[in-house]
Design a protein around this motif. Structure first.
Motif, mmCIF file in Angstrom:
data_model
loop_
_atom_site.group_PDB
_atom_site.id
_atom_site.type_symbol
_atom_site.label_atom_id
_atom_site.label_comp_id
_atom_site.label_asym_id
_atom_site.label_seq_id
_atom_site.Cartn_x
_atom_site.Cartn_y
_atom_site.Cartn_z
ATOM 1 N N VAL A 2 0.847 -1.192 0.000
ATOM 2 C CA VAL A 2 0.000 0.000 0.000
ATOM 3 C C VAL A 2 0.881 1.240 0.000
ATOM 4 O O VAL A 2 1.828 1.353 0.785
ATOM 5 N N TYR A 3 0.580 2.186 -0.892
ATOM 6 C CA TYR A 3 1.298 3.446 -0.996
ATOM 7 C C TYR A 3 0.395 4.575 -0.522
ATOM 8 O O TYR A 3 -0.768 4.667 -0.928
ATOM 9 N N ASN A 4 0.939 5.460 0.361
ATOM 10 C CA ASN A 4 0.232 6.662 0.832
ATOM 11 C C ASN A 4 0.945 7.898 0.288
ATOM 12 O O ASN A 4 2.130 8.123 0.566
ATOM 13 N N LEU A 5 0.238 8.695 -0.469
ATOM 14 C CA LEU A 5 0.790 9.912 -1.063
ATOM 15 C C LEU A 5 0.038 11.125 -0.519
ATOM 16 O O LEU A 5 -1.173 11.055 -0.267
ATOM 17 N N LYS A 6 0.774 12.234 -0.352
ATOM 18 C CA LYS A 6 0.184 13.484 0.159
ATOM 19 C C LYS A 6 0.522 14.632 -0.787
ATOM 20 O O LYS A 6 1.359 15.489 -0.487
ATOM 21 N N GLY A 30 -2.952 4.229 -2.692
ATOM 22 C CA GLY A 30 -2.921 3.265 -3.795
ATOM 23 C C GLY A 30 -2.375 1.941 -3.344
ATOM 24 O O GLY A 30 -1.606 1.846 -2.380
ATOM 25 N N MET A 31 -2.790 0.886 -4.023
ATOM 26 C CA MET A 31 -2.335 -0.464 -3.691
ATOM 27 C C MET A 31 -1.720 -1.093 -4.932
ATOM 28 O O MET A 31 -2.327 -1.104 -6.006
ATOM 29 N N ILE A 62 -8.755 -17.100 -16.001
ATOM 30 C CA ILE A 62 -9.395 -16.313 -14.941
ATOM 31 C C ILE A 62 -8.370 -15.366 -14.338
ATOM 32 O O ILE A 62 -7.225 -15.747 -14.077
ATOM 33 N N ASN A 63 -8.794 -14.129 -14.115
ATOM 34 C CA ASN A 63 -8.006 -13.129 -13.396
ATOM 35 C C ASN A 63 -8.762 -12.759 -12.129
ATOM 36 O O ASN A 63 -9.775 -12.056 -12.172
ATOM 37 N N ASN A 64 -8.278 -13.253 -10.992
ATOM 38 C CA ASN A 64 -8.922 -12.976 -9.708
ATOM 39 C C ASN A 64 -8.350 -11.749 -9.016
ATOM 40 O O ASN A 64 -8.758 -11.430 -7.899
ATOM 41 N N GLY A 65 -7.398 -11.065 -9.661
ATOM 42 C CA GLY A 65 -6.768 -9.905 -9.038
ATOM 43 C C GLY A 65 -7.601 -8.649 -9.167
ATOM 44 O O GLY A 65 -8.688 -8.627 -9.758
ATOM 45 N N SER A 66 -7.054 -7.562 -8.606
ATOM 46 C CA SER A 66 -7.758 -6.270 -8.594
ATOM 47 C C SER A 66 -7.289 -5.340 -9.695
ATOM 48 O O SER A 66 -7.655 -4.162 -9.699
#
Length: 242
Positions: A2-6, A30-31, A62-66
């Motif tokens: 997980v990325y946190n941007l400001k 963002g992930m 099949i693509n089970n990802g996001s």
């Protein structure tokens, strides 16, 4: 991960000169995930396919990802016949063709890859399907990964399925002729009558249908086919087949 941007957004009205700028702080989360795909069935069994014929089927992916995943497919062929020399296996063309070797699967989606098998020799085939993920520019991101296996394709005359034997022997037409009432030239009687003076039908009776025994390699073992007839009526019936 997980990325946190400001980030900050700076804005000001252009219609009013000399106006003070304003700053608006934002928070962006963002992930990142490593995309991967998998086949709905790890092993696909096609059964018997005649040499020189073809069979089409679909490979569900099949693509089970996001996130969406771009990929490229590869096929590796193996001939499961210990009598074949190793050099002939390398020279044989790949009998499995994919309609599309590259594609993109959206997140949490399913994609069907249409494929066609065209066996060229009488042996057992096996294919291993692998894939590699691609970047947005089309470059390969990782090493080949196993996807699924297409196996147990027997290309022999002695391994015909019931449906193929039904078609070769025209059993549908044969059943249609057996269910009809016999024509006068086809009837015989136990004792001579004014309708028939012969105990046996004529050998010049026209053929009702043809049996196709297909083809077999020279010197192969003979094949035996047993036809079973069922009398669905209430009285015994005697018949002769010429």
């Amino acid at each position: 991960m997980v990325y946190n941007l400001k980030p900050n957004l700076t804005f000001w009205p252009i219609q009013t000169p000399g106006c003070r700028k304003s700053r608006l702080p934002l928070k962006v989360v963002g992930m990142a995930s490593k995309g991967s795909i998998q086949a709905e069935h790890g092993v696909l069994n096609l059964g018997e396919v005649l040499v020189g014929d073809c069979r089409s089927f679909e490979v569900p992916l099949i693509n089970n990802g996001s996130c969406s995943v771009s990929f490229c497919l590869a096929v590796q062929q193996s001939l499961l016949d210990p009598g074949l020399p190793e050099n002939s296996q390398k020279k044989d063309p790949v009998a499995l063709e994919l309609d599309s070797e590259r594609g993109t699967i959206p997140a949490r989606s399913r994609l069907l890859i249409r494929s066609t098998v065209r066996p060229a020799r009488r042996t057992r085939y096996c294919w291993d399907l692998t894939y590699q993920t691609l970047s947005s520019a089309g470059s390969v991101l990782d090493a080949p990964q196993a996807l699924c296996q297409v196996q147990d394709v027997r290309c022999s005359v002695e391994g015909l399925s019931k449906l193929q034997i039904w078609s070769l022997f025209s059993l549908g037409h044969l059943n249609a002729h057996l269910q009809r009432d016999p024509a006068p030239p086809e009837l015989t009687y136990r004792v001579p009558t004014r309708h028939s003076l012969r105990r046996c039908p004529s050998i010049f009776t026209s053929a009702m249908l043809d049996f196709n025994f297909s083809a077999a390699p020279l010197g192969s073992d003979p094949s035996n086919v047993l036809l079973m007839f069922e009398n669905t009526g209430s009285i015994p019936v005697s018949g002769q087949y010429l």
